[in-house]
Design a protein around this motif. Structure first.
Motif, PDB file in Angstrom:
ATOM      1  N   GLU A  99      32.055  13.978  31.311  1.00  0.00           N
ATOM      2  CA  GLU A  99      32.481  12.853  30.475  1.00  0.00           C
ATOM      3  C   GLU A  99      33.908  12.452  30.854  1.00  0.00           C
ATOM      4  O   GLU A  99      34.836  13.238  30.720  1.00  0.00           O
ATOM      5  CB  GLU A  99      32.443  13.214  28.985  1.00  0.00           C
ATOM      6  CG  GLU A  99      32.985  12.104  28.085  1.00  0.00           C
ATOM      7  CD  GLU A  99      33.073  12.485  26.616  1.00  0.00           C
ATOM      8  OE1 GLU A  99      33.891  11.892  25.888  1.00  0.00           O
ATOM      9  OE2 GLU A  99      32.330  13.396  26.186  1.00  0.00           O
ATOM     10  N   HIS A 100      34.053  11.225  31.337  1.00  0.00           N
ATOM     11  CA  HIS A 100      35.370  10.675  31.655  1.00  0.00           C
ATOM     12  C   HIS A 100      35.435   9.225  31.182  1.00  0.00           C
ATOM     13  O   HIS A 100      34.423   8.512  31.194  1.00  0.00           O
ATOM     14  CB  HIS A 100      35.664  10.745  33.159  1.00  0.00           C
ATOM     15  CG  HIS A 100      35.916  12.127  33.658  1.00  0.00           C
ATOM     16  ND1 HIS A 100      37.111  12.778  33.450  1.00  0.00           N
ATOM     17  CD2 HIS A 100      35.125  12.989  34.329  1.00  0.00           C
ATOM     18  CE1 HIS A 100      37.044  13.988  33.992  1.00  0.00           C
ATOM     19  NE2 HIS A 100      35.848  14.145  34.523  1.00  0.00           N
ATOM     20  N   HIS A 101      36.620   8.808  30.766  1.00  0.00           N
ATOM     21  CA  HIS A 101      36.797   7.456  30.238  1.00  0.00           C
ATOM     22  C   HIS A 101      37.948   6.737  30.938  1.00  0.00           C
ATOM     23  O   HIS A 101      38.828   7.373  31.519  1.00  0.00           O
ATOM     24  CB  HIS A 101      37.076   7.506  28.734  1.00  0.00           C
ATOM     25  CG  HIS A 101      35.992   8.182  27.943  1.00  0.00           C
ATOM     26  ND1 HIS A 101      34.819   7.549  27.589  1.00  0.00           N
ATOM     27  CD2 HIS A 101      35.889   9.449  27.453  1.00  0.00           C
ATOM     28  CE1 HIS A 101      34.054   8.393  26.912  1.00  0.00           C
ATOM     29  NE2 HIS A 101      34.681   9.558  26.822  1.00  0.00           N
ATOM     30  N   ASN A 102      37.897   5.420  30.883  1.00  0.00           N
ATOM     31  CA  ASN A 102      38.966   4.564  31.424  1.00  0.00           C
ATOM     32  C   ASN A 102      39.219   4.845  32.903  1.00  0.00           C
ATOM     33  O   ASN A 102      40.350   4.899  33.362  1.00  0.00           O
ATOM     34  CB  ASN A 102      40.260   4.736  30.621  1.00  0.00           C
ATOM     35  CG  ASN A 102      41.306   3.680  30.981  1.00  0.00           C
ATOM     36  OD1 ASN A 102      40.970   2.574  31.388  1.00  0.00           O
ATOM     37  ND2 ASN A 102      42.571   4.018  30.820  1.00  0.00           N
ATOM     38  N   SER A 103      38.142   5.014  33.643  1.00  0.00           N
ATOM     39  CA  SER A 103      38.260   5.221  35.085  1.00  0.00           C
ATOM     40  C   SER A 103      37.362   4.235  35.816  1.00  0.00           C
ATOM     41  O   SER A 103      36.146   4.199  35.562  1.00  0.00           O
ATOM     42  CB  SER A 103      37.870   6.658  35.467  1.00  0.00           C
ATOM     43  OG  SER A 103      37.848   6.800  36.869  1.00  0.00           O
ATOM     44  N   LYS A 104      37.940   3.468  36.716  1.00  0.00           N
ATOM     45  CA  LYS A 104      37.143   2.518  37.494  1.00  0.00           C
ATOM     46  C   LYS A 104      36.493   3.173  38.701  1.00  0.00           C
ATOM     47  O   LYS A 104      35.790   2.509  39.464  1.00  0.00           O
ATOM     48  CB  LYS A 104      38.006   1.349  37.939  1.00  0.00           C
ATOM     49  CG  LYS A 104      39.180   1.725  38.839  1.00  0.00           C
ATOM     50  CD  LYS A 104      40.035   0.506  39.155  1.00  0.00           C
ATOM     51  CE  LYS A 104      41.237   0.874  40.030  1.00  0.00           C
ATOM     52  NZ  LYS A 104      42.095  -0.316  40.303  1.00  0.00           N
ATOM     53  N   THR A 105      36.693   4.484  38.865  1.00  0.00           N
ATOM     54  CA  THR A 105      36.106   5.186  40.002  1.00  0.00           C
ATOM     55  C   THR A 105      35.093   6.251  39.584  1.00  0.00           C
ATOM     56  O   THR A 105      34.541   6.929  40.437  1.00  0.00           O
ATOM     57  CB  THR A 105      37.201   5.860  40.842  1.00  0.00           C
ATOM     58  OG1 THR A 105      37.867   6.868  40.064  1.00  0.00           O
ATOM     59  CG2 THR A 105      38.227   4.839  41.313  1.00  0.00           C
ATOM     60  N   ILE A 106      34.841   6.404  38.294  1.00  0.00           N
ATOM     61  CA  ILE A 106      33.897   7.405  37.791  1.00  0.00           C
ATOM     62  C   ILE A 106      32.955   6.726  36.806  1.00  0.00           C
ATOM     63  O   ILE A 106      33.395   6.019  35.889  1.00  0.00           O
ATOM     64  CB  ILE A 106      34.633   8.579  37.112  1.00  0.00           C
ATOM     65  CG1 ILE A 106      35.493   9.324  38.135  1.00  0.00           C
ATOM     66  CG2 ILE A 106      33.643   9.541  36.463  1.00  0.00           C
ATOM     67  CD1 ILE A 106      36.313  10.452  37.547  1.00  0.00           C
ATOM     68  N   ALA A 107      31.650   6.960  36.955  1.00  0.00           N
ATOM     69  CA  ALA A 107      30.647   6.229  36.176  1.00  0.00           C
ATOM     70  C   ALA A 107      30.113   7.011  34.980  1.00  0.00           C
ATOM     71  O   ALA A 107      29.119   6.615  34.384  1.00  0.00           O
ATOM     72  CB  ALA A 107      29.490   5.834  37.085  1.00  0.00           C
ATOM     73  N   SER A 108      30.751   8.120  34.629  1.00  0.00           N
ATOM     74  CA  SER A 108      30.178   9.008  33.604  1.00  0.00           C
ATOM     75  C   SER A 108      30.862   8.860  32.256  1.00  0.00           C
ATOM     76  O   SER A 108      31.210   9.848  31.613  1.00  0.00           O
ATOM     77  CB  SER A 108      30.254  10.463  34.071  1.00  0.00           C
ATOM     78  OG  SER A 108      31.604  10.844  34.334  1.00  0.00           O
ATOM     79  N   SER A 109      31.042   7.644  31.776  1.00  0.00           N
ATOM     80  CA  SER A 109      31.665   7.453  30.467  1.00  0.00           C
ATOM     81  C   SER A 109      30.656   7.655  29.329  1.00  0.00           C
ATOM     82  O   SER A 109      30.992   8.231  28.296  1.00  0.00           O
ATOM     83  CB  SER A 109      32.304   6.064  30.373  1.00  0.00           C
ATOM     84  OG  SER A 109      31.359   5.054  30.657  1.00  0.00           O
ATOM     85  N   ALA A 110      29.441   7.171  29.494  1.00  0.00           N
ATOM     86  CA  ALA A 110      28.397   7.332  28.477  1.00  0.00           C
ATOM     87  C   ALA A 110      27.462   8.454  28.920  1.00  0.00           C
ATOM     88  O   ALA A 110      26.329   8.231  29.355  1.00  0.00           O
ATOM     89  CB  ALA A 110      27.642   6.028  28.272  1.00  0.00           C
TER      90      ALA A 110
END
Length: 349
Positions: free
Chosen positions: A43-54
């Motif tokens: 889970e990561h947020h506010n990253s334009k290089t990682i797609a795992s926010s949801a």
């Protein structure tokens, strides 16, 4: 030794978010065929290089497109969510895909402080991690006045994630499996695992301590090729350290070629327990990247076997969870295949 995979769903250079998500599912299908135990999504947020926010949506998509591999969160950053909603979501996943769902739990925000405030709608960012875990357990056990359907009565395994000694104490106290994040913060690995094993108290869910070591693994048919592929990882961590995050880049011939292109500036506001100052020198960048990647296993089968044996002499772990920053998808899959073969040949239970 069991084998599993962690995926942060990074975007490769030239990709959009949909393509990164498709890659995530494709890799899950491949490692399932290789016999891997579980496949976790961060889970990561506010990253334009990682797609795992949801994360829970990607877990559902992965479950729907695989048949047997366990799929879970690596992890849910619990302070970002109410335990009740987490119970409902993962209870729903367990109902749809019985005996295939894991729930890894972390205390970090998975982002910077400003974004954490936007997620939590408060300036009080102090986690109540233990209380939240106990509440979550109560919803699955259905022992609380409020019921979280369809989670009530379901057995979804909980895992405590950590990159320092704090979570080691807690995992031991609660009698839960412990997952150490050596893939970006290996410095306290030995101490944390020792604390966990020494203080472990058996629980209704776990009779003996269980440690999962999460580490970067980059394998190829030769040491030289593995070292070349690993330059993508070096560039990724250098981007974090210099606050110039970028998509996964094609490999360079060597790390020396990476450092020639690095012009450090800015500061990093988050990502684990490592703090950095503004305008740090190139040597400081190298040192920081070296510290963050010290838990990596890089090489051909013989080299990685030696590295794993050396690690096992320092840390007793029950399962290896591999994270792989390899740009080429076929070479990434080959790395996981080589790891599966190596463990079957040298580290079979």
């Amino acid at each position: 030794m069991k084998l599993s995979v962690l995926n942060l769903a990074p975007l490769r250079e030239g990709q959009d978010f949909k393509e990164a998500m498709d890659d995530l599912v494709d890799l899950a299908q491949k490692v399932e065929d290789m016999g891997y135990e579980r496949y976790w999504i961060a889970e990561h947020h506010n990253s334009k290089t990682i797609a795992s926010s949801a994360t829970q949506l990607l877990i559902q998509q992965t479950l729907a497109n695989t048949a047997s591999i366990r799929v879970g969160s690596g992890g849910v950053m619990l302070p970002n969510h109410t335990p009740y909603i987490v119970a409902e979501q993962y209870g729903t996943l367990e109902t749809l895909y019985p005996n295939r769902v894991d729930l890894g739990l972390g205390r970090a925000p998975g982002t910077d402080q400003q974004t954490a405030r936007a997620i939590r709608r408060t300036d009080n960012l102090n986690p109540h991690f233990e209380e939240d875990i106990l509440e979550l357990q109560g919803y699955f056990a259905d022992t609380l006045p409020v019921h979280a359907y369809p989670a009530a009565g379901l057995d979804v395994p909980l895992y405590i994630l950590g990159s320092s000694t704090d979570s080691a104490h807690l995992a031991a106290k609660l009698g839960l499996p412990y997952v150490f994040a050596a893939h970006f913060a290996p410095r306290m690995l030995i101490q944390a695992v020792a604390i966990y094993r020494r203080e472990f108290k058996p629980s209704a869910t776990l009779a003996e301590p269980y440690v999962i070591l999460c580490a970067n693994v980059i394998m190829a048919d030769t040491d030289e090729e593995a070292q070349r592929l690993a330059t993508t990882q070096t560039m990724s961590f250098a981007g974090i350290v210099t606050n110039r995050g970028q998509k996964l880049q094609p490999p360079k011939e060597s790390d020396d070629a990476v450092w020639e292109d690095i012009l450090p500036s800015g500061e990093v506001p988050h990502f684990g327990p490592v703090s950095f100052n503004a305008q740090i020198s190139l040597n400081r960048v190298k040192q920081a990247v070296s510290q963050m990647t010290a838990g990596s296993f890089v090489g051909d089968k013989a080299s990685v076997a030696t590295q794993l044996q050396a690690m096992q002499k320092q840390v007793h772990f029950d399962e290896l969870m591999a994270n792989s920053y390899i740009f080429d998808q076929e070479k990434q899959a080959n790395s996981y295949q080589l790891l599966a073969e190596l463990v079957a040949e040298e580290f079979a239970d």
